[in-house]
Scaffold this active site. Structure first.
Site, PDB file in Angstrom:
ATOM      1  N   ASP A 281      -8.832   5.304  14.197  1.00  0.00           N
ATOM      2  CA  ASP A 281      -7.761   4.579  13.808  1.00  0.00           C
ATOM      3  C   ASP A 281      -7.583   4.413  11.997  1.00  0.00           C
ATOM      4  OD1 ASP A 281      -9.494   2.751  14.865  1.00  0.00           O
ATOM      5  OD2 ASP A 281      -8.199   1.148  13.960  1.00  0.00           O
TER       6      ASP A 281
ATOM      7  N   ARG B 133       0.894  -1.347   0.065  1.00  0.00           N
ATOM      8  CA  ARG B 133      -0.081  -0.066  -0.061  1.00  0.00           C
ATOM      9  C   ARG B 133       0.896   1.282   0.070  1.00  0.00           C
ATOM     10  NH1 ARG B 133      -4.721   0.135   4.466  1.00  0.00           N
ATOM     11  NH2 ARG B 133      -3.085   0.817   5.901  1.00  0.00           N
TER      12      ARG B 133
HETATM   13  P1  AMP Z   1      -8.865  -2.488  11.026  1.00  0.00           P
HETATM   14  O1  AMP Z   1     -10.111  -3.124  11.436  1.00  0.00           O
HETATM   15  O2  AMP Z   1      -8.369  -3.413  10.001  1.00  0.00           O
HETATM   16  O3  AMP Z   1      -8.530  -1.223  10.878  1.00  0.00           O
HETATM   17  O4  AMP Z   1      -7.835  -3.040  12.154  1.00  0.00           O
HETATM   18  C1  AMP Z   1      -7.985  -3.010  13.505  1.00  0.00           C
HETATM   19  C2  AMP Z   1      -6.887  -3.164  14.518  1.00  0.00           C
HETATM   20  O5  AMP Z   1      -6.607  -4.822  14.168  1.00  0.00           O
HETATM   21  C3  AMP Z   1      -5.357  -2.710  13.793  1.00  0.00           C
HETATM   22  O6  AMP Z   1      -4.569  -2.687  14.849  1.00  0.00           O
HETATM   23  C4  AMP Z   1      -4.954  -3.980  13.177  1.00  0.00           C
HETATM   24  O7  AMP Z   1      -3.675  -4.106  12.846  1.00  0.00           O
HETATM   25  C5  AMP Z   1      -5.410  -5.328  13.874  1.00  0.00           C
HETATM   26  N1  AMP Z   1      -5.792  -6.738  12.934  1.00  0.00           N
HETATM   27  C6  AMP Z   1      -6.639  -6.901  12.077  1.00  0.00           C
HETATM   28  N2  AMP Z   1      -6.709  -7.766  11.880  1.00  0.00           N
HETATM   29  C7  AMP Z   1      -5.290  -8.475  12.168  1.00  0.00           C
HETATM   30  C8  AMP Z   1      -4.581  -9.652  12.012  1.00  0.00           C
HETATM   31  N3  AMP Z   1      -5.365 -10.588  11.196  1.00  0.00           N
HETATM   32  N4  AMP Z   1      -3.611  -9.951  12.770  1.00  0.00           N
HETATM   33  C9  AMP Z   1      -3.258  -8.930  13.708  1.00  0.00           C
HETATM   34  N5  AMP Z   1      -3.901  -7.741  13.771  1.00  0.00           N
HETATM   35  C10 AMP Z   1      -4.811  -7.532  13.362  1.00  0.00           C
HETATM   36 MG    MG Z   2      -7.419   0.010  10.456  1.00  0.00          MG
END
Ligand code: AMP
Ligand code: MG
Length: 504
Positions: free
Chosen positions: A266, A190
């Site tokens: 975030d 990205r």
């Molecule tokens: P998001 O909902 O994609 O914005 O992610 C929210 C948080 O969850 C962020 O801190 C991501 O890095 C973490 N996260 C989401 N999926 C995973 C995964 N498969 N393994 C580790 N961290 C994750």
């Molecule tokens: Mg995120």
């Protein structure tokens, strides 16, 4: 600060390569306590599925050299290009309204920043490259479907002219990731103006206090809003600039029927780019309450709520800036509140400007807001497809109302509205064909239709067939140019039970 977090010591990358990334890593050298240096998990059989040649060129890279095994190695994280300093960034954030004090890159690595051919500083990030100290029990991986989804929708947004992070490459790792079932693992590369989020400010405020927020704000000003460094009150001006950029962005989303799906703090970038394509989707039939995300049970991030959430999120940013804006707390709160109180009207100004051009207006009239709002009632009551409705309005300008009528369950309300609209169009000093053509340049005929996105992803995931993905990507790259043979890409297939998931 980060020393409190014990590293899981991910497996290191093996080789170093020289593909001429022009790295200049300012974040790594500025905020040492607020990230963790990390390596990607080794991919067992990385294979490049997709490389964005035009973007590679923009970044000063040689696409031909990267469309190779060397590219597979770099974009899987197996090889670290010269000058990269892989790290996981720390951030916090409000998720669905609840504060999570420590999120961070749990499945992403910032390789570094590249100065592109237009002298812009851009983050290069791997997403899905394995666990980091921020993974919180997650596997740090990404499945192929969501990686390709982010690629498609992000590039589609870019072609629509909407600020967004970009997709440089998609690689399949050769290793399974386990969701409900084993799925092919993948990594997305990205490119972003930066990955500084409202949640980054929240983390710095909570863990580093005023001085760290000041450093971050100064860094963000220098990187994204350099003209503000000499402002009378740079931090207030910075807040205003972020508010403006995010208001403009959400207005652009609303103008095309885009639902981000997870507007947690975030996931809101300080740069004003669309960030994190998880459960996002485009609305088919116009209905403000539309929600696709399986985890958004209360519709917090429904289409019609996005402008209100914009303000809610900016309020969280404002809270972190209180100690910087004025030494007297009450004065600071007053100044920031003053900006916050304007956000809705700033948003509306952008949204209305977009809507005016969508209905063929170039001038401003005090009654335009009513005219546009009433059009939304027409669409809602008639259960119109949002995208096609605006697109077919240009046919009405050309004298053919049938194209619009055919999209409405009942068309009487449109005819009443259209009389006002036509009167208003008469104030414009343009002939009908010029107006219609201008409308066709702002109302896309092709958006990432949910059924087409699913078709492309399932061909790739189930049959290793990238054909439908490539075709869809090509169509989405020219969203305003109606082409013979592409009818199926314009066709709405609304599915009220369509659900999207976060799981990149
Ligand atoms: P998001 O909902 O994609 O914005 O992610 C929210 C948080 O969850 C962020 O801190 C991501 O890095 C973490 N996260 C989401 N999926 C995973 C995964 N498969 N393994 C580790 N961290 C994750
Ligand atoms: Mg995120």
């Amino acid at each position: 600060m980060m020393k409190e977090i014990t590293s899981t010591e991910p497996i290191g990358a093996l080789t170093s390569m020289h593909p001429n990334f022009n790295f200049d890593n300012s974040y790594a050298s500025t905020f040492e306590d607020f990230y963790v240096r990390c390596r990607a998990t080794l991919a067992s059989a990385p294979k490049l599925l997709q490389l964005n040649h035009a973007l590679a060129e923009e970044l000063g890279l040689d696409p031909a050299a990267l469309d190779s095994e060397a590219g597979s190695a770099i974009f899987s994280g197996n090889a670290i290009p010269e000058g990269a300093e892989p790290l996981a960034q720390a951030y916090a954030g409000h998720q669905f309204g609840g504060y999570a004090p420590q999120l961070g890159d749990g499945r992403a690595l910032l390789l570094g920043e590249v100065i592109d051919t237009r002298q812009r500083r851009r983050d290069i990030q791997l997403k899905g490259s394995g666990p980091t100290p921020f993974s919180r029990g997650g596997d740090g991986k990404a499945a192929l479907g969501p990686v390709l989804r982010e690629y498609l929708i992000g590039e589609g947004m870019h072609a629509l002219g909407i600020p967004t992070t970009r997709a440089l490459a998609a690689v399949i790792t050769g290793d399974p990731v386990y969701r409900e079932i084993p799925l092919p693992g993948a990594v997305l590369t990205r490119v972003a103006a930066s990955h500084i989020r409202i949640g980054t400010f929240q983390f710095f405020a909570a863990r580093g206090g005023v001085e760290k927020v000041r450093e971050l704000a100064e860094y963000a000003i220098a990187r994204h809003y350099p003209g503000l460094a000499d402002a009378e009150n740079p931090f207030l001006a910075f807040f205003q600039a972020v508010a403006d950029a995010q208001a403009s962005l959400v207005a652009r989303w609303m103008n095309v029927g885009f639902i981000h799906g997870v507007m947690n703090t975030d996931n809101m970038a300080i740069s004003g780019e669309t960030l994190d394509y998880g459960p996002c989707a485009f609305m088919d039939t116009y209905a403000p309450g539309t929600v696709f995300s399986s985890i958004d049970r209360n519709g917090r991030y429904a289409y019609g709520n996005q402008p209100a959430i914009l303000v809610w999120n900016l309020t969280r940013l404002a809270e972190t800036l209180v100690p910087l804006v004025d030494p007297v707390k009450d004065r600071s709160v007053e100044l920031l509140t003053g900006v916050l109180e304007q956000v809705s009207s700033v948003y509306e100004k952008y949204w209305l400007a977009g809507m005016r051009s969508k209905i063929g207006l170039t001038t401003e009239d005090p009654n335009d807001l009513d005219l546009v709002n009433d059009l939304h009632w027409v669409m809602k009551d008639g259960k119109a497809d949002f995208t096609l409705f605006f697109r077919r309005l240009s046919q009405a300008v050309r004298g053919d109302d049938d194209a619009v009528h055919n999209l409405l369950e009942q068309s009487g309300a449109f005819d009443v509205w259209a009389r006002r609209w036509r009167k208003r169009l008469e104030q414009e000093a343009r002939d009908a064909e010029t107006t219609a053509q201008a409308m066709d340049r702002v109302n896309p005929i092709y958006i990432p239709r949910n059924h087409k996105v699913e078709e492309a992803l399932s061909a790739a995931v189930q049959y290793q067939d990238m054909g439908p993905f490539s075709k869809l990507l090509a169509v989405l790259s020219h969203p305003f140019d109606e082409a013979d043979g592409n009818e199926a890409y314009a066709e709405p297939v609304p599915n009220p039970s369509y659900k999207t998931f976060c799981g990149t």
